[in-house]
Write a protein that holds these residues in place. Sequence first.
Motif, short mmCIF file in Angstrom:
data_model
loop_
_atom_site.label_atom_id
_atom_site.label_comp_id
_atom_site.label_asym_id
_atom_site.label_seq_id
_atom_site.Cartn_x
_atom_site.Cartn_y
_atom_site.Cartn_z
N UNK A 46 -62.34 32.89 85.21
CA UNK A 46 -62.27 33.65 83.96
C UNK A 46 -60.95 34.43 84.02
N UNK A 47 -60.14 34.33 82.97
CA UNK A 47 -58.85 35.01 82.96
C UNK A 47 -58.75 35.87 81.71
N UNK A 48 -58.29 37.11 81.90
CA UNK A 48 -58.06 38.03 80.79
C UNK A 48 -56.56 38.04 80.50
N UNK A 49 -56.19 37.89 79.24
CA UNK A 49 -54.81 37.86 78.78
C UNK A 49 -53.98 36.80 79.52
N UNK A 50 -54.43 35.53 79.46
CA UNK A 50 -53.71 34.48 80.18
C UNK A 50 -52.43 34.04 79.47
N UNK A 51 -51.51 33.55 80.27
CA UNK A 51 -50.33 32.86 79.76
C UNK A 51 -50.16 31.63 80.64
N UNK A 52 -50.24 30.46 80.02
CA UNK A 52 -50.11 29.19 80.74
C UNK A 52 -48.82 28.54 80.26
N UNK A 53 -47.92 28.25 81.18
CA UNK A 53 -46.67 27.58 80.84
C UNK A 53 -46.73 26.19 81.46
N UNK A 54 -46.64 25.19 80.61
CA UNK A 54 -46.69 23.80 81.04
C UNK A 54 -45.33 23.19 80.82
N UNK A 55 -44.69 22.76 81.90
CA UNK A 55 -43.35 22.19 81.79
C UNK A 55 -43.43 20.68 81.77
N UNK A 56 -42.60 20.07 80.96
CA UNK A 56 -42.53 18.62 80.89
C UNK A 56 -41.75 18.13 82.10
N UNK A 57 -42.45 17.62 83.09
CA UNK A 57 -41.81 17.20 84.34
C UNK A 57 -40.99 15.93 84.16
N UNK A 58 -41.15 15.20 83.05
CA UNK A 58 -40.39 13.99 82.79
C UNK A 58 -39.11 14.28 82.00
N UNK A 59 -38.98 15.51 81.49
CA UNK A 59 -37.85 15.83 80.62
C UNK A 59 -36.56 15.99 81.42
N UNK A 60 -35.45 15.72 80.76
CA UNK A 60 -34.15 15.89 81.41
C UNK A 60 -33.65 17.30 81.23
N UNK A 71 -37.70 22.27 78.02
CA UNK A 71 -38.90 21.68 77.42
C UNK A 71 -40.13 22.28 78.08
N UNK A 72 -40.87 23.11 77.35
CA UNK A 72 -42.07 23.75 77.91
C UNK A 72 -42.99 24.17 76.78
#
Length: 189
Positions: free
Chosen positions: A76-90, A94-95
């Motif tokens: 359980x997370x309060x005030x989450x921030x999830x950053x997903x980076x495109x690992x295939x991007x040059x 890109x996130x």
Amino acid sequence: MRFLLVLVSVLLVVILLHNLEDYLARPDLEPTQQDYVAVDYYLTDFSLSAITASGSVSHTVDGLYLAYSQDTKVSQIVMPRIISKDTQATQAVDAATLTADEAVLHHATQEADLNGNVRLQMASQAEHAFDLQTSFLHYRFADQQVSTDQAVSITSPQLVLQGTGLEAKLDEAYLRLNANVKSTYQAAP
């Protein structure tokens, strides 16, 4: 006299058994269900990163508070921030950044449910950047797929989309609004 004493003893045993039966049948003495989940550990003001086999960061998760239960394999997370980076991007820009009031991470399935003031900001090349807002969003980490059945508002430099329900893949050019779609296009200067 002995007969009278045996009779009184038997009557007392019957009365005692009857009262014991009533006592044991009381609803307030029935065992209650456990209404809490044991927290194995918790973090405050935290930041975590997921690293790929090649050594690059694929996701980061931070927030004000995280509570993890090993029994349910849920955080359980309060005030989450999830950053997903495109690992295939040059390009390193890109996130996708997801923020919300709270999130529930299901570690067994690698999925997250974000609730309350959910915002998804896609930072990419200028023509593909957008800002999505809704009240609930389901996110699958493995294929970077998001979905909801709630009202959605999407804003980009030349477009404003509104609708109900959404399915999108963040690592592909796929976005689908399911119902009540309204759009406003801005002419490019």
